[in-house]
Scaffold this active site. Structure first.
Site, PDB file in Angstrom:
ATOM      1  N   CYS A  45      -1.299  -0.759  -7.003  1.00 48.67           N
ATOM      2  CA  CYS A  45      -0.043  -0.382  -7.307  1.00 48.67           C
ATOM      3  C   CYS A  45      -0.237  -0.357  -8.860  1.00 48.67           C
ATOM      4  O   CYS A  45       0.917   0.316  -9.621  1.00 48.67           O
ATOM      5  CB  CYS A  45       1.061  -1.246  -7.119  1.00 48.67           C
ATOM      6  SG  CYS A  45       0.740  -2.949  -7.149  1.00 48.67           S
ATOM      7  N   LYS A  59       2.715  -9.769   6.234  1.00 53.16           N
ATOM      8  CA  LYS A  59       2.086  -8.518   7.115  1.00 53.16           C
ATOM      9  C   LYS A  59       1.231  -7.678   6.021  1.00 53.16           C
ATOM     10  O   LYS A  59       1.758  -7.019   5.351  1.00 53.16           O
ATOM     11  CB  LYS A  59       2.857  -7.572   7.752  1.00 53.16           C
ATOM     12  CG  LYS A  59       2.241  -6.561   8.697  1.00 53.16           C
ATOM     13  CD  LYS A  59       3.007  -5.168   9.163  1.00 53.16           C
ATOM     14  CE  LYS A  59       2.775  -4.311   7.971  1.00 53.16           C
ATOM     15  NZ  LYS A  59       1.526  -3.583   7.962  1.00 53.16           N
ATOM     16  N   GLU A  99       2.507  10.482  -6.819  1.00 58.49           N
ATOM     17  CA  GLU A  99       1.520   9.260  -6.986  1.00 58.49           C
ATOM     18  C   GLU A  99       0.185   9.648  -6.271  1.00 58.49           C
ATOM     19  O   GLU A  99       0.257  10.029  -5.051  1.00 58.49           O
ATOM     20  CB  GLU A  99       1.997   8.090  -6.276  1.00 58.49           C
ATOM     21  CG  GLU A  99       1.191   6.696  -6.433  1.00 58.49           C
ATOM     22  CD  GLU A  99       1.730   5.592  -5.827  1.00 58.49           C
ATOM     23  OE1 GLU A  99       1.556   4.402  -6.180  1.00 58.49           O
ATOM     24  OE2 GLU A  99       2.584   5.618  -4.985  1.00 58.49           O
ATOM     25  N   GLU A 127      -2.398  -2.474   7.402  1.00 59.40           N
ATOM     26  CA  GLU A 127      -3.223  -2.333   8.367  1.00 59.40           C
ATOM     27  C   GLU A 127      -4.581  -1.423   7.965  1.00 59.40           C
ATOM     28  O   GLU A 127      -5.625  -1.729   8.405  1.00 59.40           O
ATOM     29  CB  GLU A 127      -2.574  -1.571   9.379  1.00 59.40           C
ATOM     30  CG  GLU A 127      -2.197   0.044   9.399  1.00 59.40           C
ATOM     31  CD  GLU A 127      -0.793   0.058   8.646  1.00 59.40           C
ATOM     32  OE1 GLU A 127      -0.336   1.267   8.708  1.00 59.40           O
ATOM     33  OE2 GLU A 127      -0.338  -1.052   8.109  1.00 59.40           O
ATOM     34  N   ARG A 128      -4.472  -0.987   6.812  1.00 60.13           N
ATOM     35  CA  ARG A 128      -5.616  -0.344   6.131  1.00 60.13           C
ATOM     36  C   ARG A 128      -6.664  -1.423   5.591  1.00 60.13           C
ATOM     37  O   ARG A 128      -7.896  -1.298   5.477  1.00 60.13           O
ATOM     38  CB  ARG A 128      -5.343   0.795   5.183  1.00 60.13           C
ATOM     39  CG  ARG A 128      -4.432   1.655   5.521  1.00 60.13           C
ATOM     40  CD  ARG A 128      -5.054   2.746   6.447  1.00 60.13           C
ATOM     41  NE  ARG A 128      -4.320   4.040   7.126  1.00 60.13           N
ATOM     42  CZ  ARG A 128      -4.560   4.753   7.667  1.00 60.13           C
ATOM     43  NH1 ARG A 128      -5.836   4.801   8.377  1.00 60.13           N
ATOM     44  NH2 ARG A 128      -3.972   5.758   7.995  1.00 60.13           N
TER      45      ARG A 128
END
Length: 273
Positions: free
Chosen positions: A128, A20, A228, A23-24
């Site tokens: 990341c 998955k 972050e 969604e962005r």
């Protein structure tokens, strides 16, 4: 974000994989699937499902899914880890990050600066492994303004255009959060050397653009260090020795990646260990 190392390892070890994407940013995996079709990966080995929270919830509750691996924000990660524990699934959850680099005075200045600006501002800081924190040792602190000069040369625009160094951030709420964090810096005693928070693109005036931003004299108690940011923002901290730099990094609550710029083999080895 789903790192591309996940499904090759899972498949090699004899598993099928349900992926998955965020969604962005759903499009990147669609391109990857096209490449996998070209190598005739059997149908059903890699399965891509799109969606938001409901899709995530379905994955972590589904009885036929035996393990879940996740990279993303803390809120989603904590939910996934909790549910996997309740349902007996193995879980590998990688959440918020604060990546540091140490710049020693003896390092090759040009190589170091080029690496730093690309690591900090590439992909608009939305990855990341983006470099968020530069720890300058001793006289290397004089290089902060040189980093700012390089960052100012970045060409900003639509990611679909050729020759663009910095595209907009993904969505309006992320831009608002980045700007809010930048706004805390000077209030808490830091110095904004390069401020990209007010940038407006001449062609895309309503775009989610944040220009390269460099914040200097940051200390561990400041919001920009504790949170972050996930945007094109580099924060700069100063210490006197390599050992201080190592201690500085090791006391941070976050993890992920760290690096050192030096010509000294002994310094690199000390840092490694």
């Amino acid at each position: 974000m789903i790192p591309l190392w996940m499904f090759p390892l899972a498949i090699t070890c004899g598993n099928t994989f349900v992926l998955k994407p965020s969604e962005r940013v759903p499009g990147a995996m669609e391109h990857m699937c096209k490449l996998l079709k070209e190598i005739n990966l059997p149908k059903g080995v890699l399965n891509v499902v799109q969606g938001g929270f409901d899709t995530t919830s379905h994955i972590v509750h589904h009885k036929d899914i035996k393990a879940v691996s996740f990279v993303g924000g803390n809120r989603a990660g904590e939910y996934i880890y909790k549910v996997c524990g309740e349902t007996g699934k193995r879980a590998q959850v990688n959440m918020g990050a604060k990546n540091h680099c140490v710049i020693m005075p003896d390092s090759d200045k040009e190589d170091a600066l080029n690496a730093i600006v690309n690591a900090a501002f590439g992909a608009s800081g939305q990855r990341c492994m983006a470099l968020t924190t530069a720890v300058f040792v001793g006289d290397s602190k004089e290089w902060v303004h040189d980093i700012a000069k390089k960052a100012q040369s970045f060409k900003i625009g639509s990611g679909a255009e050729q020759g663009i160094d910095l595209a907009p951030v993904c969505y309006p709420e992320l831009k608002e959060r980045i700007l809010s964090l930048i706004g805390t810096a000077e209030k808490e005693g830091a110095r904004v050397v390069l401020d990209g928070s007010k940038y407006v693109h001449p062609k895309f005036g309503t775009g989610n653009f944040v220009a390269p931003t460099i914040i200097d004299n940051v200390t561990p108690d400041m919001t920009v260090y504790k949170e972050e940011i996930f945007g094109p923002v580099l924060i700069c901290c100063h210490v006197n020795t390599l050992q201080e730099a190592i201690d500085f990094i090791n006391t941070n609550d976050w993890g992920n990646g760290t690096s050192i710029f030096t010509k000294s083999g002994s310094a690199a080895r000390k840092f490694q260990y």
